[in-house]
Design an enzyme around this catalytic site. Sequence first.
Site, PDB file in Angstrom:
ATOM      1  N   ASP A  89      88.382  33.920  26.828  1.00 51.78           N
ATOM      2  CA  ASP A  89      89.237  34.801  28.125  1.00 51.78           C
ATOM      3  C   ASP A  89      87.977  35.243  29.012  1.00 51.78           C
ATOM      4  O   ASP A  89      87.372  36.105  29.166  1.00 51.78           O
ATOM      5  CB  ASP A  89      89.903  35.920  27.274  1.00 51.78           C
ATOM      6  CG  ASP A  89      90.620  36.674  28.386  1.00 51.78           C
ATOM      7  OD1 ASP A  89      91.285  36.091  29.557  1.00 51.78           O
ATOM      8  OD2 ASP A  89      90.657  37.890  28.362  1.00 51.78           O
ATOM      9  N   GLU A 138      90.943  29.922  29.021  1.00 47.93           N
ATOM     10  CA  GLU A 138      92.058  30.049  29.856  1.00 47.93           C
ATOM     11  C   GLU A 138      91.992  29.540  31.205  1.00 47.93           C
ATOM     12  O   GLU A 138      90.743  29.423  31.933  1.00 47.93           O
ATOM     13  CB  GLU A 138      92.586  31.543  29.983  1.00 47.93           C
ATOM     14  CG  GLU A 138      93.631  31.945  30.630  1.00 47.93           C
ATOM     15  CD  GLU A 138      93.822  33.352  30.594  1.00 47.93           C
ATOM     16  OE1 GLU A 138      94.672  33.748  29.577  1.00 47.93           O
ATOM     17  OE2 GLU A 138      93.571  34.147  31.509  1.00 47.93           O
ATOM     18  N   ASP A 154      90.517  42.166  25.120  1.00 48.50           N
ATOM     19  CA  ASP A 154      89.810  40.963  25.797  1.00 48.50           C
ATOM     20  C   ASP A 154      89.535  39.871  24.548  1.00 48.50           C
ATOM     21  O   ASP A 154      89.536  38.598  24.905  1.00 48.50           O
ATOM     22  CB  ASP A 154      88.437  41.226  26.526  1.00 48.50           C
ATOM     23  CG  ASP A 154      88.961  41.763  28.040  1.00 48.50           C
ATOM     24  OD1 ASP A 154      89.561  41.363  28.596  1.00 48.50           O
ATOM     25  OD2 ASP A 154      88.339  43.163  28.028  1.00 48.50           O
TER      26      ASP A 154
END
Length: 190
Positions: free
Chosen positions: A8, A67, A139
């Site tokens: 991420d 992502e 996260d």
Amino acid sequence: MSIILGIDPGSRVTGYGVIRQTGRHLEYLGSGAIRTQVEDLPTRLKRIYAGVTEIITQFQPDMFAIEQVFMAKNADSALKLGQARGTAIVAAVNHDLPVFEYAARLVKQTVVGIGSADKVQVQEMVTRILKLSDKPQTDAADALAIAITHAHSIQHSLHIANSVKMTETQEKMTALLKTRYSRGRFRLKI
């Protein structure tokens, strides 16, 4: 069996999550965050690269999932996010890892069932899916969700591939039976 590293990305905090996929079974291997407290962007990017490289060396993943960039309201933030993302991807490519990208909405849809899920919902579902005793930090949970999404994508692809193979086999068998039946090699008993 595959080890999947999910990332991420962020210019200040980059979450990571590592899982092992064996068939449909997912096993948690590790997660955390690479934190960059320095102010200048080049040094932050250097720390992200070093952190991702260290994680790759430690866990030896087979695949790298990250992502995709989303449109941010602030152009400067979007550019910094893109640079952090690119830095993580370069670390993966330098270790010959295949890179897979997933939209945030797809990750949320896959893990929570709702594309507009919030971070707490993602965190809760990741904890359940991986049967964790403690909730990972947000996260890290997002990174684990990305890894889970990739694992799900692999399973779905295998299912489709097997279905295609089965259909092809059925078509070949049907053609063979029709050919043999038309030549009188088989007789139907009623």
